[in-house]
Design an enzyme around this catalytic site. Structure first.
Site, short mmCIF file in Angstrom:
data_model
loop_
_atom_site.label_atom_id
_atom_site.label_comp_id
_atom_site.label_asym_id
_atom_site.label_seq_id
_atom_site.Cartn_x
_atom_site.Cartn_y
_atom_site.Cartn_z
N HIS A 37 0.84 -1.21 0.00
CA HIS A 37 0.00 0.00 0.00
C HIS A 37 0.87 1.26 0.00
O HIS A 37 0.58 2.23 -0.68
CB HIS A 37 -0.87 0.07 1.26
CG HIS A 37 -1.84 -1.05 1.41
ND1 HIS A 37 -1.72 -2.04 2.36
CD2 HIS A 37 -2.98 -1.32 0.73
CE1 HIS A 37 -2.73 -2.86 2.27
NE2 HIS A 37 -3.52 -2.46 1.29
N GLY A 146 -2.97 -1.87 -6.84
CA GLY A 146 -1.83 -2.80 -6.90
C GLY A 146 -2.11 -3.97 -7.83
O GLY A 146 -3.23 -4.48 -7.90
N GLU A 147 -1.06 -4.43 -8.52
CA GLU A 147 -1.22 -5.50 -9.51
C GLU A 147 -1.39 -6.88 -8.90
O GLU A 147 -1.63 -7.84 -9.63
CB GLU A 147 -0.03 -5.50 -10.47
CG GLU A 147 -0.15 -4.42 -11.51
CD GLU A 147 0.77 -4.60 -12.69
OE1 GLU A 147 1.80 -5.30 -12.54
OE2 GLU A 147 0.47 -4.03 -13.75
#
Ligand code: PAF
Length: 276
Positions: A37, A146-147
């Site tokens: 994060h 986020g991937e």
């Protein structure tokens, strides 16, 4: 940085930032923050003048009540970690976000019908409900995801298209623990032994990159996961990175990725890897 808890304040603060000509960045989270994060928030800080981070455990995206109850809630620590990386942390109550039960119903098409969408009915609608509301309230120039949750990004792109949201969707790479495990708020529910064992998920995916084609990759990953007593495979799919539909050969699409979900003990972990 200021913590705000009401939708009115959120709308006012972001409108004021935009009126002052500031570039506004939004990082939606469910808290229990980790380096993954923080990498999104740092990127938002670099690319914007006003950064909003939401910390909200969204009940409508949980199809499993036990998972919702056990989801870690660590707001004080989250606020400390964010520090001056953000200008505003939006940490509302459930009643503030959903004064009445939400009625939005999204249909994201093929990208939501596979993998997480198939395994967790209603999950992506719940994500669409909260992210759609945050987009409306904040109206950011850029929003950061986020991937690790690669399919979620595909769904959010479709949400953006359907709602006509102007925000650029910025995808940030997976951040890993030193042992290779993809960082996740769920990792803190793993025992120390499970945490070490879970690192094998990434190792197996990395090793599978050496195999020539999809059938060999699938056989290898499925059998290697099955060898670890702590693991229970939910799914492993090799898919087109745009449509997320299964492919049968590594030449079937210009971009191909592997997507895995594994139970480690009781904790459901996801990860992915790029083959092409
Ligand atoms: O990825 C998450 O943490 C959540 O799905 C999100 C995007 C914050 C929506 O609740």
């Amino acid at each position: 940085m200021q913590v705000i808890t009401t939708v009115n304040e959120l709308v006012e603060k972001s409108a004021a930032a935009r009126a002052a000509g500031k570039r506004v960045g939004l990082v939606p989270t469910m808290g229990a923050l980790h380096e993954g994060h923080l990498s999104l928030i740092r990127r938002a800080r670099e690319e914007n003048d006003a950064v909003f981070v939401s910390v909200f455990v969204n009940p409508v995206q949980f199809n499993n009540q036990d998972d919702l109850v056990k989801y870690p809630r660590t707001l004080d620590r989250d606020v400390e970690l964010i520090g001056d990386l953000a200008d505003f942390v939006f940490a509302p109550s459930v009643e503030e976000v959903f004064p009445t039960p939400p009625t939005e119903e999204y249909h994201f098409g093929p990208v939501e019908e596979v993998m997480e969408g198939a395994a967790r009915p209603g999950h992506f609608n719940g994500v669409g409900v909260i992210v759609g509301r945050l987009f409306k309230w904040v109206d950011p120039d850029k929003a950061y995801f986020g991937e690790k949750d690669y399919q979620q990004i595909a769904v959010i792109r479709e949400l953006k298209r359907q709602l006509g949201v102007r925000a650029e969707i910025v995808c940030c790479p997976i951040v890993r623990e030193p042992n290779g495990l993809a960082m996740s708020s769920r990792n803190r529910r793993l025992s120390p032994h499970e945490f070490e064992t879970a690192a094998q998920i990434h190792r197996i995916l990395e090793d599978s990159k050496l195999l020539p084609d999809v059938p060999e990759i699938k056989r290898f990953v499925e059998s290697e996961i099955a060898r670890v007593p702590e693991f229970k495979l939910d799914y492993f799919e090799v898919a087109d990175d745009q449509t997320l539909q299964t492919v049968h050969s590594i030449t079937d699409a210009p971009g191909i990725m592997g997507f895995i979900t594994v139970y480690v003990g009781e904790v459901r972990l996801i990860d992915n890897i790029r083959y092409r």
